[in-house]
Design a protein around this motif. Structure first.
Motif, mmCIF file in Angstrom:
data_model
loop_
_atom_site.group_PDB
_atom_site.id
_atom_site.type_symbol
_atom_site.label_atom_id
_atom_site.label_comp_id
_atom_site.label_asym_id
_atom_site.label_seq_id
_atom_site.Cartn_x
_atom_site.Cartn_y
_atom_site.Cartn_z
ATOM 1 N N UNK A 197 0.779 -1.070 0.027
ATOM 2 C CA UNK A 197 0.003 0.152 0.090
ATOM 3 C C UNK A 197 1.011 1.313 0.081
ATOM 4 N N UNK A 198 0.332 2.248 -0.829
ATOM 5 C CA UNK A 198 1.084 3.389 -0.885
ATOM 6 C C UNK A 198 0.397 4.635 -0.109
ATOM 7 N N UNK A 251 -7.033 0.808 6.858
ATOM 8 C CA UNK A 251 -7.304 2.216 6.355
ATOM 9 C C UNK A 251 -8.655 2.875 6.429
ATOM 10 N N UNK A 252 -9.369 2.259 6.160
ATOM 11 C CA UNK A 252 -10.729 2.378 6.149
ATOM 12 C C UNK A 252 -11.249 2.931 7.503
ATOM 13 N N UNK A 253 -10.769 1.999 8.475
ATOM 14 C CA UNK A 253 -11.073 2.166 9.729
ATOM 15 C C UNK A 253 -10.580 3.810 10.337
ATOM 16 N N UNK A 273 -9.334 9.118 0.451
ATOM 17 C CA UNK A 273 -8.610 7.761 0.524
ATOM 18 C C UNK A 273 -9.353 7.022 -0.680
ATOM 19 N N UNK A 274 -8.555 6.347 -1.487
ATOM 20 C CA UNK A 274 -9.041 5.788 -2.754
ATOM 21 C C UNK A 274 -8.843 4.215 -2.361
ATOM 22 N N UNK A 289 -5.545 -2.591 -3.426
ATOM 23 C CA UNK A 289 -4.756 -1.685 -2.585
ATOM 24 C C UNK A 289 -5.440 -0.252 -2.409
ATOM 25 N N UNK A 290 -4.921 0.642 -1.911
ATOM 26 C CA UNK A 290 -5.731 1.829 -1.496
ATOM 27 C C UNK A 290 -4.222 2.885 -1.567
#
Length: 785
Positions: free
Chosen positions: A2-3, A642-644, A730-731, A770-771
């Motif tokens: 992830x970046x 990342x979502x949380x 966030x993508x 990924x995100x």
């Protein structure tokens, strides 16, 4: 991998001078905690309990905003009863006047409607269950040879199923109006979405002793609260911009140095989103380092199952000596000494955690109880949820001095410590039960059936097992005893809060009594979060000024598991669940957004395919060895983290989820924690989680920002959080190939403009599965790329 990228752009903010509000009363509200909105009841008149807000005090008088009609109360010195006009407004307020001081409570109009769901099948023995029934089976009605159910639901989409002949119907996914349930099957969907979307509020500029905000449409009603007191917002002529000037108030007696300004609004289509602005000394907070650990929105929780964390003292490592208990279900030696060791080593500081949650540490029984049939085993009380004392620390975990040292060391490092507390039940060996068996509910119901695991139809009386009596907490004497026991922990120790077990199985009177006692007997903010599985209405019914601050959002977790672990390329249910949570709990709620749970299989094992969605995950944990067979699951757990860390709520890391602990359900999801000998994948995930936590805690947009879903289709999800001069987008890319996002796309043009990418047709790339997080700080003149 992830970046995580951060772009800071220099855009100057110009402050405008505005006229200060003319007020001579500098007295602050007598309510020192945030007045959560009162939601109009859909079924009857709505009650406001004075004690929820004022404790032992009573208001001298009550005034109301538009659209509220007082109803004759049974006891006017205890409760205020009202109803709202059938038409507008969607938003109003009630003011409790006490000693001449105003104390304001926002009021939200109920937006529910009743929808008839027809059953068109051929079964005669049919019932229904869904989100609107708390997933409990309900009988259908018959009228004019039509079979139907009347569901009362607010705006949004709600999942349900018919029960045909005693079994859940099996849907193929090809039927109209169905959605994946995230567990390998499908549910029907009841769609009660809004006909038109209300206006959206957004942050404007930070001013000296104030701020501005904007609206995308014309507002009809507006309620702005400064620490629970109504203040004015002045609309600019010919514009949809409002200015809020913060009046001088005396907060010298307040515990927290941070005050909160809340903005609620509505238009012809209903309530808009809301805004939350932290303030110190009449100045808007724009730097997250100004905030303290007791500013609840800054929390990142880490759950420690004490017995499975670290054995810091081998002298108290004492598994129950019973050959009927398999090792997985026995004590493994983790203790408070191990927790203290890791605090001193800086493990949590390095990870960025500022709140540790300890599993129950009260004394549990010595023997073996319960039974699992295959492989046959009994259980020990290693988890702590079988108390035989509500105040004594289990000697296998440590002692009073160790707990005090944990709290002291945590506070030195600017960390909170909250304790898991069990109020619903005791173990049959508990002296309280032995002395007063009549204080428990009945193990057998009137029809002779066993009252165990009746989670819904007997939720306030059901026993968890035959050796775990549920206390009758509708008995005032029992409530007094149990709330005193809970109070003991925050008065004897400087704990910062509670995680409350089995919240929905405990009556509201208990929570109100406990919360009032805690406020009357402590000198610090106490965060209380509960555990409830069920409908949104049931979960929210325990979250209010007079009860709990929050509950865990299991509905959002289930949707996130489906979105990130199943590889189906569909984010629709996740965005619907996210938005429904904001609608129900507020755009700046304190609900716990979890990475995992002690009663679920590990997320990463679902993502790797080593635990199947359509199997019995608990049985899998006993009958086979769960391994890691697909390392891309680490990326998927990274996406969940990342979502949380970027959504509203309080992120909660289940121990081991920072590196990807594997396992099926209980007890396989409770493996011993690993601190060393991690694989490269595990090390990289832990480093990513560390970066995410630090980004979260240092970004005002992620702590207090608005939430906007910018894109949700074709395996792409983009969500933007905005707070004055800071934006974080966030993508998430669910696809099997990398995606290039054109910043001259209409959906992302604002971002492209901010980073001067429109002219150059600049793209950003999100790798497959990924995100990426793109953060823009407009007021930062030192641009970093």
């Amino acid at each position: 991998m992830n970046k995580l990228s951060t772009l800071c752009i220099a855009i100057c903010i110009i402050s405008c001078g505005t006229k200060e509000e003319n007020t001579s009363d500098t007295r602050a509200s007598m309510i020192e905690v945030m007045t959560t909105p009162v939601y109009e009841s859909a079924l009857s008149n709505t009650d406001v309990l004075y004690s929820d807000y004022l404790g032992d005090k009573r208001p001298d008088s009550v005034s109301t905003g538009l659209g509220i009609r007082v109803r004759e109360s049974i006891n006017m010195d205890r409760v205020y009863t009202f109803e709202m006009e059938e038409q507008d407004p969607f938003l109003s307020h009630i003011t409790l006047w006490t000693e001449g001081i105003r104390n304001d409570i926002p009021v939200f109009k109920n937006n529910s409607r009743t929808i008839k769901i027809n059953y068109n099948g051929s079964f005669k023995n049919v019932s229904i269950k869904g989100e609107f029934t708390n997933w409990a089976s309900k009988e259908l009605q018959v009228e004019d040879n039509r079979i139907f159910y009347k569901a009362t639901v607010p705006s949004g989409k709600f999942q349900y199923l018919f029960i045909e002949g005693g079994k859940e119907e099996t849907l193929t996914g090809n039927e109209p109006n169905v959605v994946s349930n995230g567990m390998g099957g499908f549910n029907r969907v009841l769609d009660n979405s809004r006909a038109a979307v209300p206006a959206q509020l957004s942050y404007g500029e930070i001013l000296d002793q104030g701020f501005t905000f904007k609206t995308s449409g014309v507002l009809k009603n507006l309620v702005v609260l400064y620490e629970n007191q109504l203040i004015e917002a002045v609309k600019a002529e010919g514009q949809n911009t409002y200015t809020v000037n913060l009046p001088e108030k005396d907060f010298s007696k307040r515990i927290s140095k941070t005050q909160l300004v809340r903005v609620y609004a509505s238009d012809i289509n209903g309530r808009t989103n809301d805004l939350l602005v932290p303030v110190q000394n009449r100045q808007v907070v724009k730097d997250a380092t100004q905030l303290a650990r007791n500013d609840f929105h800054t929390q990142v929780l880490y759950f420690i199952m004490v017995d499975r964390f670290l054995d810091g003292d081998t002298n108290n490592t004492k598994p129950v000596a019973d050959p009927e208990i398999l090792p997985k279900a026995n004590y493994m030696g983790g203790d408070l000494a191990g927790v203290l060791e890791k605090i001193k080593e800086g493990y949590f500081e390095e990870l960025g955690i500022n709140t540790v949650w300890l599993s129950p540490i009260t004394q549990n029984p010595e023997g073996a109880y319960g039974l699992w049939p295959e492989p046959r085993t009994k259980f020990s009380g290693y988890h702590g949820y079988w108390p035989i004392s509500n105040t004594k620390i289990d000697y296998r975990f440590g002692d009073e001095q160790l707990l005090k040292e944990i709290i002291e060391e945590a506070h030195k490092r600017d960390m909170n410590v909250i304790l898991d507390y069990v109020a619903n039940h005791v173990h049959e060996e508990h002296p309280l039960y032995k002395k007063h068996p009549e204080w428990a509910t009945n193990l057998y119901l009137e029809d002779g059936s066993l009252n165990t695991e009746r989670w819904d139809d007997e939720r306030l009386t059901t026993w968890f097992d035959t050796f775990l009596p549920t206390l009758n907490l509708e008995n005032p004497e029992v409530v007094e005893k149990m709330t005193d026991s809970a109070l003991y922990w925050v008065t004897k120790y400087k704990l910062d809060g509670f995680r409350h077990d089995a919240t929905k199985h405990v009556p509201e009177a208990y929570w109100r009594t406990l919360t009032q006692k805690v406020r009357n007997n402590t000198d610090r903010p106490i965060y209380q979060i509960g555990e409830t599985y069920g409908s949104y209405d049931l979960i929210r019914s325990y979250v209010s000024t007079g009860m709990l601050d929050a509950q865990f959002d299991f509905n959002q977790y289930d949707a996130a598991v489906s979105a990130f672990a199943t590889k189906d390329g569909n984010y629709a249910n996740l965005t619907e669940t996210l938005q429904k949570g904001l609608e129900y709990y507020g755009d700046h709620h304190l609900m716990g957004t979890i990475s995992g749970n002690q009663d679920r299989a590990r997320f990463i094992s679902y993502a790797s395919g080593d635990v199947k969605f359509d199997e019995d995950a608990k049985k899998a944990g006993w009958t086979r060895e769960v391994v890691m067979s697909d390392s891309t699951a680490f990326d998927r757990l990274g996406m969940l983290q990342a979502f949380n860390m970027t959504m509203p709520g309080v992120p909660v890391i289940y121990y081991g989820d920072e590196y990807g602990s594997i396992g099926a359900n209980d007890p396989d999801n409770r493996r011993m924690m690993k601190f060393d000998k991690l694989s490269n994948r595990e090390k990289n995930l832990r480093k990513l989680v560390q970066e995410l936590v630090h980004l979260r805690r240092n970004s005002m947009s992620l702590l207090y920002g608005t939430t906007q879903v910018m894109a949700e289709n074709n395996g792409l999800l983009a969500i933007k959080r905005s707070y004055f001069g800071e934006e974080s987008t966030v993508f998430f890319n669910e696809n099997a190939i990398s995606m290039n996002i054109a910043l001259n796309d209409a959906r992302f043009r604002e971002i492209g403009t901010a980073i001067n990418a429109i002219e150059t047709d600049k793209n950003i790339q999100i790798k497959a599965g990924n995100f990426m997080i793109l953060q823009i700080k407009k007021e930062d003149k030192n641009a970093v790329n």
